[in-house]
Motif scaffolding. Structure first.
Motif, PDB file in Angstrom:
ATOM      1  N   ASP A  23       1.039  -1.142   0.116  1.00  0.00           N
ATOM      2  CA  ASP A  23      -0.212   0.179   0.179  1.00  0.00           C
ATOM      3  C   ASP A  23       1.097   1.169   0.102  1.00  0.00           C
ATOM      4  O   ASP A  23       1.260   1.139   1.518  1.00  0.00           O
ATOM      5  CB  ASP A  23      -0.600   0.035   0.854  1.00  0.00           C
ATOM      6  CG  ASP A  23      -2.418  -1.097   0.990  1.00  0.00           C
ATOM      7  OD1 ASP A  23      -2.214  -1.819   2.548  1.00  0.00           O
ATOM      8  OD2 ASP A  23      -2.806  -1.548   0.275  1.00  0.00           O
ATOM      9  N   CYS A  24       0.583   1.988  -0.749  1.00  0.00           N
ATOM     10  CA  CYS A  24       1.586   3.693  -0.733  1.00  0.00           C
ATOM     11  C   CYS A  24       0.707   4.651  -0.996  1.00  0.00           C
ATOM     12  O   CYS A  24      -0.509   4.190  -1.020  1.00  0.00           O
ATOM     13  CB  CYS A  24       2.208   3.401  -1.993  1.00  0.00           C
ATOM     14  SG  CYS A  24       1.418   3.074  -3.542  1.00  0.00           S
ATOM     15  N   GLY A  25       1.302   5.509  -0.896  1.00  0.00           N
ATOM     16  CA  GLY A  25       0.181   7.223  -0.752  1.00  0.00           C
ATOM     17  C   GLY A  25      -1.111   7.085   0.435  1.00  0.00           C
ATOM     18  O   GLY A  25      -0.179   6.739   1.238  1.00  0.00           O
ATOM     19  N   LEU A  26      -1.515   7.624  -0.096  1.00  0.00           N
ATOM     20  CA  LEU A  26      -2.235   8.098   1.184  1.00  0.00           C
ATOM     21  C   LEU A  26      -3.261   6.775   1.674  1.00  0.00           C
ATOM     22  O   LEU A  26      -3.566   6.488   3.080  1.00  0.00           O
ATOM     23  CB  LEU A  26      -3.827   8.995   0.480  1.00  0.00           C
ATOM     24  CG  LEU A  26      -3.279  10.570   0.012  1.00  0.00           C
ATOM     25  CD1 LEU A  26      -5.088  10.969   0.103  1.00  0.00           C
ATOM     26  CD2 LEU A  26      -2.854  10.887   1.722  1.00  0.00           C
ATOM     27  N   MET A  27      -3.428   5.911   1.169  1.00  0.00           N
ATOM     28  CA  MET A  27      -3.771   4.156   1.645  1.00  0.00           C
ATOM     29  C   MET A  27      -2.551   3.961   2.085  1.00  0.00           C
ATOM     30  O   MET A  27      -2.783   2.425   2.551  1.00  0.00           O
ATOM     31  CB  MET A  27      -4.143   3.432   0.162  1.00  0.00           C
ATOM     32  CG  MET A  27      -4.714   2.067   0.187  1.00  0.00           C
ATOM     33  SD  MET A  27      -6.793   2.833   0.918  1.00  0.00           S
ATOM     34  CE  MET A  27      -6.939   1.391   2.005  1.00  0.00           C
ATOM     35  N   CYS A  28      -1.503   4.032   2.290  1.00  0.00           N
ATOM     36  CA  CYS A  28      -0.752   3.660   3.730  1.00  0.00           C
ATOM     37  C   CYS A  28      -1.564   4.401   4.846  1.00  0.00           C
ATOM     38  O   CYS A  28      -0.819   5.698   5.265  1.00  0.00           O
ATOM     39  CB  CYS A  28       0.746   4.064   3.354  1.00  0.00           C
ATOM     40  SG  CYS A  28       1.888   3.327   5.017  1.00  0.00           S
ATOM     41  N   LEU A  29      -1.689   3.248   5.810  1.00  0.00           N
ATOM     42  CA  LEU A  29      -2.198   4.300   6.988  1.00  0.00           C
ATOM     43  C   LEU A  29      -1.690   4.056   8.225  1.00  0.00           C
ATOM     44  O   LEU A  29      -2.181   4.882   9.184  1.00  0.00           O
ATOM     45  CB  LEU A  29      -3.695   3.157   7.294  1.00  0.00           C
ATOM     46  CG  LEU A  29      -5.091   3.114   6.404  1.00  0.00           C
ATOM     47  CD1 LEU A  29      -6.054   2.485   6.502  1.00  0.00           C
ATOM     48  CD2 LEU A  29      -5.534   4.706   5.870  1.00  0.00           C
ATOM     49  N   VAL A  30      -0.788   2.965   8.646  1.00  0.00           N
ATOM     50  CA  VAL A  30      -0.080   3.449   9.532  1.00  0.00           C
ATOM     51  C   VAL A  30       1.238   4.101   9.480  1.00  0.00           C
ATOM     52  O   VAL A  30       1.882   3.680   8.650  1.00  0.00           O
ATOM     53  CB  VAL A  30       0.995   2.069  10.096  1.00  0.00           C
ATOM     54  CG1 VAL A  30       1.233   1.399  10.817  1.00  0.00           C
ATOM     55  CG2 VAL A  30      -0.831   0.510   9.506  1.00  0.00           C
ATOM     56  N   ASP A  31       1.020   4.602  10.350  1.00  0.00           N
ATOM     57  CA  ASP A  31       2.237   5.783  10.520  1.00  0.00           C
ATOM     58  C   ASP A  31       3.606   5.672  10.936  1.00  0.00           C
ATOM     59  O   ASP A  31       4.230   5.909  10.901  1.00  0.00           O
ATOM     60  CB  ASP A  31       1.502   6.963  11.700  1.00  0.00           C
ATOM     61  CG  ASP A  31       0.479   8.090  10.989  1.00  0.00           C
ATOM     62  OD1 ASP A  31       0.529   7.773   9.303  1.00  0.00           O
ATOM     63  OD2 ASP A  31      -0.144   8.025  12.197  1.00  0.00           O
ATOM     64  N   SER A  32       3.757   4.634  11.932  1.00  0.00           N
ATOM     65  CA  SER A  32       4.540   4.095  12.619  1.00  0.00           C
ATOM     66  C   SER A  32       4.358   2.514  13.733  1.00  0.00           C
ATOM     67  O   SER A  32       3.094   2.691  13.972  1.00  0.00           O
ATOM     68  CB  SER A  32       5.367   5.364  13.813  1.00  0.00           C
ATOM     69  OG  SER A  32       4.562   5.112  14.926  1.00  0.00           O
ATOM     70  N   VAL A  33       5.573   1.814  13.377  1.00  0.00           N
ATOM     71  CA  VAL A  33       6.188   0.784  14.640  1.00  0.00           C
ATOM     72  C   VAL A  33       6.397   1.167  15.790  1.00  0.00           C
ATOM     73  O   VAL A  33       7.686   2.139  15.349  1.00  0.00           O
ATOM     74  CB  VAL A  33       6.801  -0.304  13.757  1.00  0.00           C
ATOM     75  CG1 VAL A  33       6.645  -1.810  15.000  1.00  0.00           C
ATOM     76  CG2 VAL A  33       5.806  -0.810  12.637  1.00  0.00           C
ATOM     77  N   THR A  34       5.345   0.948  16.490  1.00  0.00           N
ATOM     78  CA  THR A  34       6.893   1.516  18.368  1.00  0.00           C
ATOM     79  C   THR A  34       7.342   0.030  18.930  1.00  0.00           C
ATOM     80  O   THR A  34       8.331   0.147  19.833  1.00  0.00           O
ATOM     81  CB  THR A  34       5.797   1.907  19.107  1.00  0.00           C
ATOM     82  OG1 THR A  34       4.737   1.221  19.178  1.00  0.00           O
ATOM     83  CG2 THR A  34       5.115   3.139  18.734  1.00  0.00           C
ATOM     84  N   GLU A  35       6.363  -0.802  18.539  1.00  0.00           N
ATOM     85  CA  GLU A  35       7.325  -2.520  18.476  1.00  0.00           C
ATOM     86  C   GLU A  35       6.727  -3.441  18.785  1.00  0.00           C
ATOM     87  O   GLU A  35       5.796  -3.354  17.452  1.00  0.00           O
ATOM     88  CB  GLU A  35       7.637  -2.527  20.361  1.00  0.00           C
ATOM     89  CG  GLU A  35       6.384  -2.701  21.222  1.00  0.00           C
ATOM     90  CD  GLU A  35       6.620  -2.900  22.513  1.00  0.00           C
ATOM     91  OE1 GLU A  35       7.319  -3.756  22.756  1.00  0.00           O
ATOM     92  OE2 GLU A  35       5.938  -2.135  23.366  1.00  0.00           O
ATOM     93  N   TRP A  36       7.953  -4.668  18.376  1.00  0.00           N
ATOM     94  CA  TRP A  36       7.626  -5.637  17.687  1.00  0.00           C
ATOM     95  C   TRP A  36       8.097  -6.960  18.121  1.00  0.00           C
ATOM     96  O   TRP A  36       9.926  -6.374  18.612  1.00  0.00           O
ATOM     97  CB  TRP A  36       7.570  -5.339  15.995  1.00  0.00           C
ATOM     98  CG  TRP A  36       9.238  -5.336  15.084  1.00  0.00           C
ATOM     99  CD1 TRP A  36       9.708  -4.200  15.244  1.00  0.00           C
ATOM    100  CD2 TRP A  36       9.709  -6.093  14.125  1.00  0.00           C
ATOM    101  NE1 TRP A  36      11.013  -4.574  14.701  1.00  0.00           N
ATOM    102  CE2 TRP A  36      10.756  -5.600  14.067  1.00  0.00           C
ATOM    103  CE3 TRP A  36       8.880  -7.991  14.084  1.00  0.00           C
ATOM    104  CZ2 TRP A  36      11.803  -6.703  13.037  1.00  0.00           C
ATOM    105  CZ3 TRP A  36      10.135  -8.346  13.626  1.00  0.00           C
ATOM    106  CH2 TRP A  36      11.371  -8.263  13.168  1.00  0.00           C
ATOM    107  N   ASP A  37       8.018  -7.929  18.227  1.00  0.00           N
ATOM    108  CA  ASP A  37       8.623  -9.192  17.747  1.00  0.00           C
ATOM    109  C   ASP A  37       8.100 -10.488  17.197  1.00  0.00           C
ATOM    110  O   ASP A  37       7.601  -9.668  16.170  1.00  0.00           O
ATOM    111  CB  ASP A  37       9.266  -9.762  19.769  1.00  0.00           C
ATOM    112  CG  ASP A  37       8.057  -9.949  20.274  1.00  0.00           C
ATOM    113  OD1 ASP A  37       6.588 -10.156  19.252  1.00  0.00           O
ATOM    114  OD2 ASP A  37       7.306  -9.696  21.076  1.00  0.00           O
TER     115      ASP A  37
END
Length: 151
Positions: A23-37
């Protein structure tokens, strides 16, 4: 994600997210990842308040779209896991939504950032995730998402 071994708690920004999901442009809805494993991921988004959000209809963003936020969070998780293995995640699609619960009618009138959490219950490329979308301490939506590879 408490108690799980953290692979990364260094924030990942939107530019990097765009390299992980199709997903690119405006359709990329997620702003950031704060943590993951390996099993879970937590993302933040403010796009639900954006008047240019492509999912809005008649100026409003239905709470049903919380599951698109969750699906994109799952896609980011797949991309991060693949990158860790020096691979690229194959494209997938949301094949099923189970036990979905909406606790609000709209997202556009939520003042706080959305926090999207996904926990992989089982599977790798084809996988089932438990997802939760909240704002602060308020649960907005939750359910299970099944992701299948595109063939």
């Amino acid at each position: 994600m408490n108690g799980l071994k953290t692979v990364s708690n260094i924030p990942i920004n939107k530019a990097e997210i765009r390299t992980l999901i199709p997903d690119c442009g405006l359709m990329c809805l997620v702003d950031s990842v704060t943590e993951w494993d390996d099993r879970s991921i937590t993302c933040i988004s403010n796009t639900h308040r954006d008047p240019a959000n492509p999912l809005r209809r008649d100026g409003q963003l239905s709470a049903l779209h919380a599951f698109e936020y969750a699906a994109q969070t799952v896609a980011v998780h797949g991309g991060l896991r693949a990158r860790l293995a020096d691979m690229t995640a194959p494209p997938g699609y949301l094949a099923a939504l189970r036990d979905a619960r909406l606790r609000v009618m709209r997202l556009d009138d939520i003042a706080s950032p959305l926090q999207i959490c996904a926990y992989r219950l089982f599977g790798d490329a084809n996988a089932v995730y438990e997802c939760r979308v909240s704002a602060g301490d308020v649960l907005l939506a939750d359910g299970r998402i099944t992701i299948m590879l595109r063939m």
